[in-house]
Design a protein around this motif. Structure first.
Motif, PDB file in Angstrom:
ATOM      1  N   GLU A 337       0.828  -1.209   0.000  1.00  0.00           N
ATOM      2  CA  GLU A 337       0.000   0.000   0.000  1.00  0.00           C
ATOM      3  C   GLU A 337       0.860   1.256   0.000  1.00  0.00           C
ATOM      4  O   GLU A 337       0.576   2.218  -0.727  1.00  0.00           O
ATOM      5  N   ALA A 338       1.943   1.228   0.781  1.00  0.00           N
ATOM      6  CA  ALA A 338       2.781   2.414   0.923  1.00  0.00           C
ATOM      7  C   ALA A 338       3.470   2.797  -0.379  1.00  0.00           C
ATOM      8  O   ALA A 338       3.643   3.990  -0.670  1.00  0.00           O
ATOM      9  N   ILE A 339       3.854   1.815  -1.186  1.00  0.00           N
ATOM     10  CA  ILE A 339       4.564   2.145  -2.422  1.00  0.00           C
ATOM     11  C   ILE A 339       3.604   2.403  -3.580  1.00  0.00           C
ATOM     12  O   ILE A 339       4.031   2.796  -4.671  1.00  0.00           O
ATOM     13  N   GLY A 340       2.320   2.184  -3.379  1.00  0.00           N
ATOM     14  CA  GLY A 340       1.326   2.554  -4.374  1.00  0.00           C
ATOM     15  C   GLY A 340       1.327   1.715  -5.632  1.00  0.00           C
ATOM     16  O   GLY A 340       1.034   2.215  -6.719  1.00  0.00           O
ATOM     17  N   MET A 341       1.627   0.418  -5.496  1.00  0.00           N
ATOM     18  CA  MET A 341       1.693  -0.449  -6.678  1.00  0.00           C
ATOM     19  C   MET A 341       0.326  -0.984  -7.107  1.00  0.00           C
ATOM     20  O   MET A 341       0.222  -1.633  -8.144  1.00  0.00           O
ATOM     21  N   ILE A 342      -0.709  -0.761  -6.329  1.00  0.00           N
ATOM     22  CA  ILE A 342      -2.041  -1.218  -6.710  1.00  0.00           C
ATOM     23  C   ILE A 342      -2.963  -0.008  -6.800  1.00  0.00           C
ATOM     24  O   ILE A 342      -3.020   0.818  -5.895  1.00  0.00           O
ATOM     25  N   GLY A 343      -3.648   0.084  -7.928  1.00  0.00           N
ATOM     26  CA  GLY A 343      -4.590   1.176  -8.129  1.00  0.00           C
ATOM     27  C   GLY A 343      -5.872   0.651  -8.734  1.00  0.00           C
ATOM     28  O   GLY A 343      -6.062  -0.559  -8.888  1.00  0.00           O
ATOM     29  N   THR A 344      -6.750   1.561  -9.087  1.00  0.00           N
ATOM     30  CA  THR A 344      -8.016   1.170  -9.710  1.00  0.00           C
ATOM     31  C   THR A 344      -8.264   2.024 -10.950  1.00  0.00           C
ATOM     32  O   THR A 344      -7.789   3.158 -11.043  1.00  0.00           O
TER      33      THR A 344
END
Length: 392
Positions: A337-344
């Motif tokens: 979550e912290a590195i922002g590798m999953i989005g929508t």
């Protein structure tokens, strides 16, 4: 060109137009990477069915398989029959202001003859064409078809994967296709840099087989040096020890000891400082030569407690270590979550979760721009420029 990547802002490949004539995985993964970096990507699909991966399920989200959804975001889908004269005319018009074409036509096929690079470059000298094949442009296998597993088998990966003496295993990821896609991206980007100097595009080729060989790296140099046929070592490393998975009381974890100092820290952590000074294990070369004996000693020690215990203890001693995590655990991990590798992205069925692009620019990750397109979703929009009657 600025490298700012902000939602709605400029991106490294802003202004680059890519025509994607490929299908399945290697080509679409490359073109999705271009889309993530800001290029306009037009995905050309056959009117009947489109990219075969749309049906590679279950699972499905809406009418499309998740396999297709994983590798086609950020693109526009246009349906054209490439074998028809009208389709070829439309593609030729489209290429007038295109920068890149990506295709994976089988060598010798009718489509490869129709879209021969020499003829394309004569009409559109600015084009960088990426051709991805199974086995390359030359050699006795050049005309063979190929899927990822064929590449993993023919390219050696399956012979190096699995436990010693066990059956051959394929890698969990599609390393044949993904490797070719990534090397293809490198080839196209470097060709665009050269085009900025010369004004001319070129024909860039790679193959699943070539890219498998490129990733042999230390395995190849080991063989060239000693002539011994490499084989699978399970989770172990051919040049380092201990560098593998070990069983605890409730599961497995891995340690990665890359130098003698880390081995000494490991020995202190498990209460066996004597191992670090033993002639059989003192240096990495000694540990590699005596890997079986060392693994037995460590396995006996690790079998006394849980994965959590050993991971916590070894981290305290600065030994590289990790539990073997499942995907659901990774996607819920605070670090992910912290590195922002999953989005929508906004899909017509609702929010669609996606894995993001793994490179950041000045601390900013490329945004997920648009959802994978429905089959032919943008045909009218894109082709209206060339066939005005479509707008009526």
């Amino acid at each position: 060109m600025t490298t700012d990547i902000t939602p709605g802002g400029p991106a490294p490949l802003a202004g680059i137009k890519v025509v994607d004539l490929s299908k399945i995985l290697a080509g679409p993964y490359a073109t999705m990477s271009f889309a993530d970096l800001g290029a306009e990507v037009i995905k050309v699909e056959h009117p009947e069915g489109g990219d075969p991966t749309r049906g590679w399920g279950p699972p499905f989200v809406g009418e499309d398989a998740t396999y297709y959804l994983a590798i086609n975001r950020g693109k526009k889908s246009v349906t054209i029959d490439l074998k028809s004269e009208e389709g070829q005319r439309l593609i030729d018009r489209m290429l007038e202001d295109a920068d890149v074409v990506v295709e994976n036509f089988r060598p010798g096929s009718s489509l490869q003859k129709i879209f021969d690079y020499r003829e394309l470059s004569a009409r559109h000298p600015q084009l960088v064409v990426l051709h991805i094949s199974a086995f390359g442009e030359e050699g006795p296998l050049r005309d063979e078809p190929g899927y990822d597993m064929v590449a993993q088998a023919a390219g050696g990966l399956m012979s190096l994967t699995g436990e010693p003496g066990g059956p051959p295993m394929k890698a969990g990821y599609a390393m044949g296709d993904l490797g070719a896609g990534l090397f293809g991206v490198i080839g196209v980007l470097s060709a665009l840099v050269e085009r900025a100097r010369t004004g001319r595009g070129q024909y860039v080729t790679t193959s699943l087989f070539e890219c498998q060989l490129a990733m042999h790296v230390n395995w190849a140099t080991n063989y060239f040096a000693d002539g011994k046929r490499p084989h699978g070592l399970g989770s172990a490393h051919p040049n380092l020890a201990p560098y593998q998975a070990f069983p605890a009381t409730d599961g497995y974890f891995v340690i990665a000891v890359g130098n003698d100092g880390l081995f000494e820290s490991l020995c202190v952590a498990i209460g066996r400082p004597d191992l670090a000074v033993a002639d059989a294990f003192r240096r990495n070369r000694d540990r590699v030569e005596n890997r079986e004996r060392l693994a037995e000693i460590l396995s006996e020690a690790f079998a006394t407690d849980t994965v959590e215990h050993w991971v916590t203890l070894l981290k305290q001693h600065q030994v590289p270590v990790s539990a073997i995590k499942h995907l659901d655990e990774i996607y819920d991990d605070p670090h992910t979550e912290a590195i922002g590798m999953i989005g929508t992205v906004e899909h017509h069925t609702g929010d669609l979760r996606q894995i993001g692009f793994p490179v950041s620019y000045s601390g900013v990750r490329p945004p997920l721009r648009t959802a994978p397109p429905r089959h032919g979703e943008h045909t009218r929009e894109v082709l209206a420029e060339f066939t005005p009657t479509l707008t009526s």
